[in-house]
Design a protein around this motif. Structure first.
Motif, short mmCIF file in Angstrom:
data_model
loop_
_atom_site.label_atom_id
_atom_site.label_comp_id
_atom_site.label_asym_id
_atom_site.label_seq_id
_atom_site.Cartn_x
_atom_site.Cartn_y
_atom_site.Cartn_z
N ALA A 108 2.68 -1.91 1.57
CA ALA A 108 3.58 -1.04 0.82
C ALA A 108 3.06 0.39 0.91
N ARG A 109 3.89 1.24 1.49
CA ARG A 109 3.52 2.64 1.72
C ARG A 109 2.12 2.77 2.33
N GLY A 110 1.90 1.99 3.39
CA GLY A 110 0.69 2.17 4.19
C GLY A 110 -0.56 1.51 3.66
N ARG A 111 -0.44 0.75 2.58
CA ARG A 111 -1.61 0.06 2.03
C ARG A 111 -1.33 -1.43 1.96
N ILE A 112 -2.33 -2.24 2.25
CA ILE A 112 -2.15 -3.68 2.18
C ILE A 112 -1.92 -4.08 0.72
N ALA A 113 -0.79 -4.71 0.48
CA ALA A 113 -0.38 -5.05 -0.88
C ALA A 113 -0.54 -6.53 -1.18
N VAL A 114 -0.39 -7.38 -0.16
CA VAL A 114 -0.60 -8.82 -0.29
C VAL A 114 -1.37 -9.31 0.92
N GLU A 115 -2.44 -10.05 0.66
CA GLU A 115 -3.22 -10.65 1.73
C GLU A 115 -3.77 -11.97 1.23
N ASN A 116 -3.65 -13.01 2.05
CA ASN A 116 -4.12 -14.35 1.68
C ASN A 116 -3.54 -14.82 0.35
N GLY A 117 -2.27 -14.47 0.13
CA GLY A 117 -1.59 -14.92 -1.08
C GLY A 117 -2.02 -14.20 -2.35
N GLN A 118 -2.79 -13.13 -2.22
CA GLN A 118 -3.26 -12.38 -3.38
C GLN A 118 -2.60 -11.00 -3.44
N VAL A 119 -2.13 -10.63 -4.63
CA VAL A 119 -1.53 -9.31 -4.82
C VAL A 119 -2.64 -8.29 -5.03
N LEU A 120 -2.69 -7.31 -4.14
CA LEU A 120 -3.73 -6.28 -4.20
C LEU A 120 -3.23 -4.98 -4.81
N ARG A 121 -1.93 -4.85 -4.90
CA ARG A 121 -1.36 -3.60 -5.39
C ARG A 121 -1.24 -3.65 -6.91
N LYS A 122 -1.67 -2.60 -7.58
CA LYS A 122 -1.76 -2.58 -9.03
C LYS A 122 -0.48 -2.02 -9.67
N PRO A 123 -0.22 -2.38 -10.93
CA PRO A 123 0.86 -1.71 -11.66
C PRO A 123 0.62 -0.20 -11.68
N THR A 124 1.70 0.54 -11.77
CA THR A 124 1.76 2.01 -11.77
C THR A 124 1.71 2.59 -10.36
N MET A 125 1.53 1.76 -9.33
CA MET A 125 1.47 2.30 -7.97
C MET A 125 2.85 2.49 -7.35
N GLY A 126 3.89 1.93 -7.98
CA GLY A 126 5.25 2.13 -7.49
C GLY A 126 5.80 3.48 -7.90
N ARG A 127 6.83 3.92 -7.20
CA ARG A 127 7.47 5.21 -7.49
C ARG A 127 8.97 5.03 -7.64
N PHE A 128 9.56 5.84 -8.49
CA PHE A 128 11.01 5.90 -8.58
C PHE A 128 11.56 6.58 -7.34
N LEU A 129 12.54 5.95 -6.72
CA LEU A 129 13.18 6.49 -5.53
C LEU A 129 14.48 7.18 -5.94
N LYS A 130 14.52 8.46 -5.81
CA LYS A 130 15.73 9.21 -6.11
C LYS A 130 16.68 9.06 -4.93
N ALA A 131 17.75 8.32 -5.16
CA ALA A 131 18.67 7.99 -4.07
C ALA A 131 19.55 9.19 -3.71
N ARG A 132 19.88 9.28 -2.44
CA ARG A 132 20.89 10.25 -2.01
C ARG A 132 22.25 9.68 -2.29
N SER A 133 23.16 10.49 -2.76
CA SER A 133 24.50 10.01 -3.13
C SER A 133 25.20 9.44 -1.91
N GLY A 134 25.85 8.29 -2.12
CA GLY A 134 26.65 7.69 -1.07
C GLY A 134 25.80 6.90 -0.08
N PRO A 135 26.44 6.02 0.67
CA PRO A 135 25.73 5.22 1.67
C PRO A 135 25.27 6.07 2.83
N GLN A 136 24.15 5.66 3.44
CA GLN A 136 23.60 6.41 4.57
C GLN A 136 23.72 5.59 5.84
N ASP A 137 24.12 6.22 6.93
CA ASP A 137 24.25 5.53 8.22
C ASP A 137 22.96 5.70 9.02
#
Length: 464
Positions: free
Chosen positions: A435-464
């Motif tokens: 996830a974003r360039g860092r190993i987040a799951v390996e050998n069935g273990q979650v390595l990514r911690k809470p608070t590491m996610g970000r809100f994605l501000k979407a662009r209006s309308g569908p993108q091609d």
């Protein structure tokens, strides 16, 4: 050049291509795709599929309900389940409960999301059409990056009349927002529930017979007709059967701006599951309900030809037990009192891969399109998300298409106490997730911690 991470010798799968190459990652993004790349950390992906991290465009996470309850899976637990199943981005729902305006509830939900392990975007539910919501609220949340609006044509606490729906469509069009719709006929369902209860039909299977396909089909046709009138873009959520998909195909043929999604449970479970002994059938109550085996078989062609373009989980997990669970009114409660919804964040990709790719009902590129690329395009996240290309976020799932796993609820870190796929044997499972360039799951273990996610501000309308 030496990259931070190199994924070497994997079979890269996008929505359009399958090829063998290395992926060079610098920081959080994909830098280069080529051969013979060198990196400070090298991951040997020989024999593995390398695909964009899944994007689940329909997840109810830590969502407040009108009765004051909050969905049991919070952002920390739900995002762990997502990662374990190969999903690196979710699009979830801010509530619109009475007593608070829509902007306040959107802001409150973003605060909840700060505890996510993975990136997230937000749909905004709309349950009323007062001037503050339509004239001020919707334009403001559009400015703040909402991915779209959601309206319901059923449920006591949520449904909008046709007139209200038209007001939402007008406001959405002005702000460039897609409107996603839960399509079932509210009044007809109330009529059917009353008739079932009067006849003594209280069992879980009565949930399906009280919400037959014709009521989903009619509401879908009506939603598309109103969108056609306004000339605005809508998406039909959780299509359950071919006759609804056929209505969507006909509307698209005449130029209506409509897209559609379905869910793995409509492609792998049937209404027979509602007949399980005792209270077991309650686990399978969702809306629209599970349909017949013939309906399930008929859905696949609509996924292949793009009429149904997205497969989301509709993760709406209620535990079986507990004060907010399906048994909240007792195990002898009639079907109309049992909360609707099933968990599915962790199982979405594996169940679809096994049911679709392994049975040759869809191809590898279809799988990527349905689980990652199309939702990224639909919700204004592409090409940052949903593809493997230079400049895109390095959200990747390394998929072992030969690994057999028997699904059990303890494989995931969900707060929900069951999975509807308990005991199901699937072939194909994530070997590693980035996830974003860092190993987040390996050998069935979650390595990514809470608070590491970000809100994605979407662009209006569908993108091609």
């Amino acid at each position: 050049m030496t990259f931070d991470i190199v994924i070497r010798n994997g079979t890269i799968v996008t929505a359009s291509d399958v090829f063998t190459a290395d992926i060079g990652i610098t920081g959080e993004t994909i830098d280069t795709i080529g051969h013979g790349l060198t990196g400070h950390h090298v991951v040997d992906a020989t024999g593995l599929l390398v695909m964009p991290g899944g994007i689940d465009g329909h997840c109810h996470i830590e969502q407040e309900e009108a009765d004051g309850t909050v969905h049991e899976d919070d952002f920390a637990s739900a995002s762990a389940s997502a990662l374990l199943g190969g999903t690196t981005t979710v699009v979830c729902f801010a509530s619109h409960v009475p007593g608070r305006n829509i902007v306040t509830q959107f802001e409150d939900y973003l605060r909840r999301g700060q505890n996510s392990r993975i990136d997230f975007a937000v749909h905004q539910i709309v349950t009323r059409t007062d001037a503050d919501t339509i004239e001020k609220g919707i334009p403001e949340i559009a400015r703040r990056g909402v991915a779209g609006l959601k309206v319901f044509m059923t449920y006591d606490d949520f449904h909008l009349t046709d007139g209200q729906f038209l007001r939402v469509l007008d406001a959405a069009k002005a702000s460039g927002l897609v409107v996603s719709v839960h399509c079932e006929n509210y009044d007809a369902i109330r009529h059917m529930i009353e008739a079932h209860l009067a006849a003594g039909r209280t069992d879980a299977h009565a949930h399906a017979t009280s919400r037959p396909p014709c009521l989903e089909r009619e509401a879908t046709y009506r939603a598309m007709t109103l969108a056609e009138l306004v000339d605005h873009d809508i998406q039909i959520f959780h299509v359950s059967c071919p006759e609804v998909a056929e209505e969507i195909a006909r509307a698209r043929h005449r130029g209506v701006k409509v897209s559609a999604e379905t869910c793995p449970h409509y492609l792998s479970l049937t209404e027979a599951d509602l007949k399980r002994n005792g209270f077991e059938g309650a686990k399978y109550i969702c809306s629209p309900p599970l349909r017949t085996q013939a309906d399930q078989d008929g859905m696949w062609s609509y996924l292949r030809d793009g009429v149904i373009g997205i497969v989301s989980s509709d993760h709406c997990g209620y535990s079986l037990e507990g004060t907010s669970g399906k048994a909240r009114h007792g195990r002898d409660a009639d079907f109309s009192l049992i909360p609707n919804g099933m968990p599915g964040l962790g199982t979405r990709m594996a169940v679809l891969f096994d049911a679709g790719v392994n049975s040759q009902k869809i191809g590898l590129t279809d799988f990527v399109r349905l689980t990652a690329t199309a939702p990224a395009q639909r919700y204004g996240l592409y090409p940052r998300k949903g593809t493997i290309a230079p400049g895109s976020d390095a959200d990747l799932v390394l998929w072992d298409r030969t690994q057999q796993v028997r699904i059990t609820n303890d494989l995931f870190q969900s707060r929900i106490d069951y999975t509807p796929f308990e005991g199901r044997l699937v072939t194909g499972w994530p070997a590693m997730v980035l996830a974003r360039g860092r190993i987040a799951v390996e050998n069935g273990q979650v390595l990514r911690k809470p608070t590491m996610g970000r809100f994605l501000k979407a662009r209006s309308g569908p993108q091609d």
